[in-house]
Scaffold this active site. Structure first.
Site, mmCIF file in Angstrom:
data_model
loop_
_atom_site.group_PDB
_atom_site.id
_atom_site.type_symbol
_atom_site.label_atom_id
_atom_site.label_comp_id
_atom_site.label_asym_id
_atom_site.label_seq_id
_atom_site.Cartn_x
_atom_site.Cartn_y
_atom_site.Cartn_z
ATOM 1 C CB SER A 140 -0.866 0.256 1.480
ATOM 2 O OG SER A 140 -2.252 0.860 0.812
ATOM 3 C CG ASP B 92 2.789 7.332 2.405
ATOM 4 O OD1 ASP B 92 3.293 7.451 1.921
ATOM 5 O OD2 ASP B 92 1.616 7.977 3.176
ATOM 6 C CB SER C 22 9.882 5.044 -2.763
ATOM 7 O OG SER C 22 9.018 4.468 -3.550
ATOM 8 C CG HIS D 210 -1.760 6.180 -4.662
ATOM 9 N ND1 HIS D 210 -3.016 6.590 -4.643
ATOM 10 C CD2 HIS D 210 -0.700 6.559 -4.744
ATOM 11 C CE1 HIS D 210 -2.565 7.778 -3.324
ATOM 12 N NE2 HIS D 210 -1.275 7.864 -3.575
ATOM 13 C CG ASP E 277 11.030 1.986 12.859
ATOM 14 O OD1 ASP E 277 11.192 2.018 11.958
ATOM 15 O OD2 ASP E 277 11.408 3.164 12.834
ATOM 16 C CB SER F 95 -33.593 8.537 -30.757
ATOM 17 O OG SER F 95 -34.432 9.003 -30.464
ATOM 18 C CB SER G 138 -25.944 1.427 -34.380
ATOM 19 O OG SER G 138 -25.778 1.825 -35.060
HETATM 20 N N1 LIG Z 1 10.598 4.984 10.959
HETATM 21 C C1 LIG Z 1 9.855 4.955 9.920
HETATM 22 N N2 LIG Z 1 9.518 5.346 8.439
HETATM 23 C C2 LIG Z 1 9.546 4.600 7.042
HETATM 24 C C3 LIG Z 1 9.959 3.127 7.264
HETATM 25 N N3 LIG Z 1 9.916 3.068 5.811
HETATM 26 C C4 LIG Z 1 9.813 4.551 5.645
HETATM 27 N N4 LIG Z 1 9.213 5.213 5.980
HETATM 28 C C5 LIG Z 1 8.979 6.888 5.940
HETATM 29 O O1 LIG Z 1 7.446 6.614 5.428
HETATM 30 C C6 LIG Z 1 6.555 7.140 4.439
HETATM 31 C C7 LIG Z 1 6.469 6.560 3.145
HETATM 32 O O2 LIG Z 1 6.781 5.932 2.453
HETATM 33 P P1 LIG Z 1 7.465 5.513 0.548
HETATM 34 O O3 LIG Z 1 9.303 4.969 0.516
HETATM 35 O O4 LIG Z 1 7.654 6.687 0.132
HETATM 36 O O5 LIG Z 1 6.274 4.699 0.738
HETATM 37 P P2 LIG Z 1 5.830 4.042 -0.570
HETATM 38 O O6 LIG Z 1 4.335 5.003 -0.919
HETATM 39 O O7 LIG Z 1 5.659 2.708 0.231
HETATM 40 O O8 LIG Z 1 6.548 4.333 -1.714
HETATM 41 C C8 LIG Z 1 8.539 7.851 4.279
HETATM 42 O O9 LIG Z 1 8.471 9.163 5.049
HETATM 43 C C9 LIG Z 1 9.421 7.285 4.616
HETATM 44 O O10 LIG Z 1 10.250 7.962 5.099
HETATM 45 C C10 LIG Z 1 11.182 1.967 8.045
HETATM 46 O O11 LIG Z 1 11.406 1.522 8.515
HETATM 47 N N5 LIG Z 1 10.787 3.297 9.192
#
Ligand SMILES: Nc1nc2c(ncn2[C@@H]2O[C@H](COP(=O)(O)OP(=O)(O)O)[C@@H](O)[C@H]2O)c(=O)[nH]1
Lengths: 635, 302
Positions: free
Chosen positions: A32, A34, A38, A114, A168, A470, A542
């Site tokens: 999903s 965030d 990336s 998305h 974390d 029509s 049609s």
């Molecule tokens: N604390 C923490 N934040 C993370 C971690 N991985 C990603 N984030 C944060 O989560 C947010 C979304 O990450 P992103 O890589 O853009 O998500 P994507 O939409 O799946 O590509 C960013 O603000 C990242 O810095 C993690 O392992 N720990």
């Protein structure tokens, strides 16, 4: 990579040799929005030292501009390549990244989270051998996790890593991890994955990505890197039956005729017998030709040119196989479809272009068996399929093709559907099985033919297809034309929209799907009349080009006369003989052509009748003289 | 083709050949954009393999900005002759008439007129419906997002948000009149793969890639080779002979050299492995801003 030791030529040569012999793993990251895809890829690239200093400089600059993590580096910015993506902080399209460790090379496709970009995720998945599915440890399994897992399974990826990210943020909790893993295992049980490796990670801080984390001492499995380097994804393409799809006929001069293509599966050598799957013609391999010389054998994955012992008829799109292991040949089969076009749903009955291997034919969905609910994986009854939905359908092709089931062979079992008007790729499909063998459905050859019947009638049979809004005047003009023909002694029949809807098409409404089916039935009926030697007049709104095209394609090119009854909407509405426009305007009738349902103008009709400037009588005469000039009726 | 039988380069080679054959079969009038650099050399070599024993069934086109290194032009003409291929050389006629150049008009205007516009003009003029380019996904961020078959509108524009899905090896090659497709058969190659392939296949490349004594001036910290008398020198500036080579090739006033003594392919690769700057930083046009390439590409730059 240990750069500073590379000093002399031998070291370079050794290094290169080692690089070249490394295996390659193509994987995707999904999950999903965030969940950290990336960030994870940025981390993999960073830790495998693939970020060069100038990119790092750009990255810290960008981080300050758009970043979400304060002052440290936001790795996600490294991979979100498009300006709009950086601004919105989302991934729109697949990005391909390359990195190498001591053990393997990797191509990773970072796919968007998305829902609306699921088709781009499918693009990445179709060429991957493994999927890393990310889950945010705080949120667990989300609908998008299920959707992506389903599509991963659909395209046949057998190896999955469940990366429980942001561990974390849940204090490296074992309970949180175990709960997610167990939830995931429950729902993934039916998805046919061969390996499923859960790993607790923090993409942001690197825990269990490249290095084992001390914060998760309870976790004894591999790090992500260890797993990616060692997971066994070796395919068995070579062990499968030989298939080669002919891409290009190679004819440099009169003495050489070769067939160029890539071995999809299996092996081949000179002397082997082969068969052209569709025609059944056989020959023997004379030589396997390449720029680097003739080969003693060729294997799955190699791009080659085959020379045969005999001059047999082979063209682009033909599938070559061995006589004892042939693919199926059929023109109807069941398939899974992922619909990828927004704003335009799948319409059963509408003809689409169908590309499988190097063959392009026309296909229509003859039956929509069911849709699959992405969350529950339940089967749902459906009339159409919309963007990002998955369905199981029956397809009928304009001619038989050679194919295998997708499960048996991805190259001869996968296809795409292309919209004929827009040229968009609207669906990805996977063939399941043939519905009936083409060899059993040879058309019955009848003794009295179409031409014989037509000759008796002293006319050339044809469909006069009146299309327009029509109230445009279609029925009035068609009626007059029929009367004229009848008086002149011709055999005619008139199929009128309203009348047909009372009988043959009583069960159909006015949704897009029903309109398509309506036209299909009428077109097939008209075709039977043409077969009977009759001039058949069809008076139907049609509104869609694709369906008029379908009708045209059913008969010979000269047997179809498209007549556009051209009446501007305002004029038709002012006539409103049946009071329908009024009802449509007031919302009493839905999906009314011209009001809240489109009318697609004919591009090249045989005749255009503009009702604004002529009487119906004059227009009917125009049609009659057209028929005389073209020899449909005697003058 | 992840079976253990083939090397990494063999796998890449097969993939590229398949792409080229697909284009030759499905398009009416394809062309190969030949930029004379190492990637073009590899692409051309692959085309020779893809259609063997036939010649590649399409011409090469070179968009000549009139500011290419002289050695590139020599190499270009020699290559076309050696391989017996048709070569079209195209220069933007208005640009030439107005003497658009990187010194008086700035690199970005110059690039726009002499490269981007020129390319579009050439594609339109000859009615090419598909054009091969040697771009790789590892080069730069917006390239990493590009499809292998990349659709262009009638005005040659790229719409990155609306790319056609590209599944398996099934490329949708359908276009309407005036539209075209850019095809990138080297999408999945990395810079290292390119060098390694040049080495194993013994592919000729422009000698500028190898270190030699060349006449150099420094401009804004970049080493520019004085390739001909058109290079304006500031008062007191004198070109000095330095041992340099080029990592990428383009227009000489815009292409930075690097100090190097690498005179063989092995030495180049050795140096590359220690290098800490990515490839495109040798080209001045990219340093403007990070989205610069995407912008150029949307407008029709290759
Ligand atoms: N604390 C923490 N934040 C993370 C971690 N991985 C990603 N984030 C944060 O989560 C947010 C979304 O990450 P992103 O890589 O853009 O998500 P994507 O939409 O799946 O590509 C960013 O603000 C990242 O810095 C993690 O392992 N720990």
């Amino acid at each position: 990579m240990k750069p500073n030791v590379v000093h002399n030529v031998d070291a370079v040569a050794d290094y290169l040799a080692a690089q070249d012999s490394k295996g390659l793993l193509r994987f995707i990251t999904c999950g999903s929005v965030d969940d950290g895809k990336s960030t994870l890829i940025g981390r993999l690239l960073f830790d495998s030292k693939l970020i060069f200093e100038d990119q790092l400089a750009a990255l810290t600059r960008d981080s300050r501009k758009h970043g979400t993590v304060g002052d440290d580096i936001d790795f996600a910015l490294l991979v979100d390549g498009l300006e709009s993506e950086r601004e919105q902080g989302i991934t729109i399209d697949v990005a391909y990244r390359f990195f190498t460790t001591e053990a393997r090379k990797f191509i990773v496709a970072d796919t968007p989270g998305h829902e609306q970009y699921t088709r781009n995720m499918a693009t990445g998945a179709s060429n991957a051998e493994l999927a890393v599915i990310l889950v945010d440890a705080r949120h667990g399994i989300l609908p998008q996790t299920r959707r992506h897992s389903f599509i991963v399974s659909l395209v046949g990826i057998k190896h999955v890593v469940l990366a429980v990210n942001k561990i974390d943020l849940v204090d490296y909790s074992r309970e949180a991890f175990d709960r997610i893993v167990s939830d995931y295992r429950d729902f993934a049980a039916t998805l046919n994955f061969e390996t499923l490796q859960p790993i607790p990670i923090s993409a942001r801080y690197g825990d269990n990505v490249m290095e084992r984390s001390s914060a998760t001492a309870w976790y004894t499995g591999p790090t992500l890197k260890e797993h990616l380097e060692t997971v066994n994804v070796v395919d068995d393409h070579e062990a499968r039956p030989f298939r080669l799809v002919v891409q290009w006929v190679n004819r440099p001069n009169l003495d050489f005729r070769g067939f160029s293509g890539t071995v999809a599966t299996g092996t081949i050598k000179p002397g082997d017998n082969i068969v052209v799957a569709k025609s059944g013609q056989k020959s023997k391999i004379k030589a396997i030709v390449t720029y680097d010389g003739k080969l003693p054998a060729a294997f799955a994955g190699q791009a080659i040119t085959l020379q045969l012992e005999d001059e047999i008829d082979i063209s682009r799109g033909d599938v070559l196989a061995k006589p004892e292991e042939r693919p199926e040949v059929a023109d109807q089969f069941a398939a899974q479809l992922l619909w990828m076009q927004s704003g335009q749903a799948l319409l059963p009955g509408r003809p689409y272009l169908f590309k499988c291997g190097a063959k392009i034919v026309t296909a229509t969905v003859t039956e929509l068996k069911y849709k699959v609910d992405i969350n529950s994986f339940e089967h749902l009854a459906a009339k159409t399929v919309e963007l990002n939905e998955v369905a199981v359908v029956n397809l009928a092709l304009s001619e038989p093709i050679a194919f295998d089931s997708y499960e048996a062979n991805h190259e001869t079992g996968a296809f795409i559907l292309i919209d004929r008007q827009s040229n968009h790729t609207v669906a990805a499909g996977m063939i399941q099985f043939a519905l009936r063998r083409a060899s059993n459905i040879h058309l019955q050859a009848l003794d009295v033919g179409k031409n014989a019947r037509a000759a008796l009638n002293h006319q050339k049979p044809a469909i006069l297809w009146f299309t327009g809004l029509s109230g445009a005047g279609k029925s009035t003009i068609a009626n007059l034309v029929e009367r004229k023909l009848h008086l002149a002694g011709h055999h005619t029949y008139l199929l009128d929209g309203d009348n047909v809807r009372h009988g043959l098409n009583r069960d159909l409404g006015f949704t897009d799907a029903d309109r398509v089916e309506n036209i299909r039935r009428v077109a097939e009926t008209a075709k039977l009349f043409v077969d009977a030697g009759v001039i058949v007049l069809v008076s139907f709104i049609s509104p869609f080009r694709a369906e008029r095209r379908l009708a045209r394609d059913l008969v010979e090119e000269t047997e179809f006369v498209e007549i556009f009854v051209d009446t501007p909407l305002a004029l038709a509405e002012s006539r409103d003989p049946k009071g329908l426009y009024k009802k449509a305007r007031s919302g009493e009738i839905k999906n009314f052509t011209g009001i809240d349902s489109p009318y697609e103008l004919p591009e090249t009709p045989e005749l255009t009748l503009s009702t604004g400037d002529h009487t119906a009588e004059e227009l009917a005469d125009q049609v009659a003289s057209y028929l005389r000039e073209r020899g449909y009726i005697a003058s | 083709m992840s079976s253990e039988r083939f090397s990494h380069l063999q796998r890449l080679e097969s993939e590229s050949i398949r792409i080229m054959r697909e284009v030759a079969s499905e398009f009416r009038n394809p062309v190969m954009l030949y930029s004379i650099g190492k990637d073009s050399s590899v692409m051309l070599h692959l085309a020779m393999k893809a259609f063997y024993p036939s010649k590649p069934p399409f011409p090469l086109i070179h968009v000549d900005t009139t500011w290419k290194f002289r050695e590139m032009i020599e190499f270009r003409d020699e290559t076309a002759k050696r391989l017996g291929l048709d070569l079209i050389v195209y220069t933007n006629p208005e640009g030439r008439a107005q003497n658009i150049n990187p010194f008086d008009h700035g690199s970005s205007h110059y690039t726009h007129v002499m490269k981007t516009e020129a390319l579009k003009q050439a594609l339109t003029k000859y009615g090419f419906d598909a054009a091969f380019g040697g771009a790789r996904r590892d080069e730069e961020k917006s390239r990493a997002k590009e499809r292998i078959f990349s659709f262009r509108t009638e005005t040659h524009a790229w719409d990155p948000k609306n790319q056609r899905p590209e599944l398996w090896n099934l490329y949708n090659t359908r276009i309407k009149k005036g539209e075209s497709i850019r095809v990138f058969p080297l999408s999945n190659w990395t810079e290292l793969d390119i060098w390694q392939y040049i080495l194993t296949e013994n592919i000729p490349i422009v000698p500028l890639y190898f270190a030699a004594e060349r006449l150099i001036v420094e401009r804004d910290g970049t080493l520019i080779m004085v390739d001909d008398e058109r290079m304006p020198l500031t008062p007191g500036q004198t070109p000095t002979a330095r041992l340099v080579r080029f990592r990428t090739l383009g227009c000489y006033p815009l292409t930075g050299a690097i100090n190097s003594s690498a005179a063989t392919l092995e030495e180049i690769v050795g140096e590359m492995l220690i290098a800490r700057t990515s490839e495109r930083s040798g080209r001045l046009i990219d340093s403007d801003e990070s989205a610069s390439m995407e912008k150029k590409k949307r407008e029709g730059y290759f």
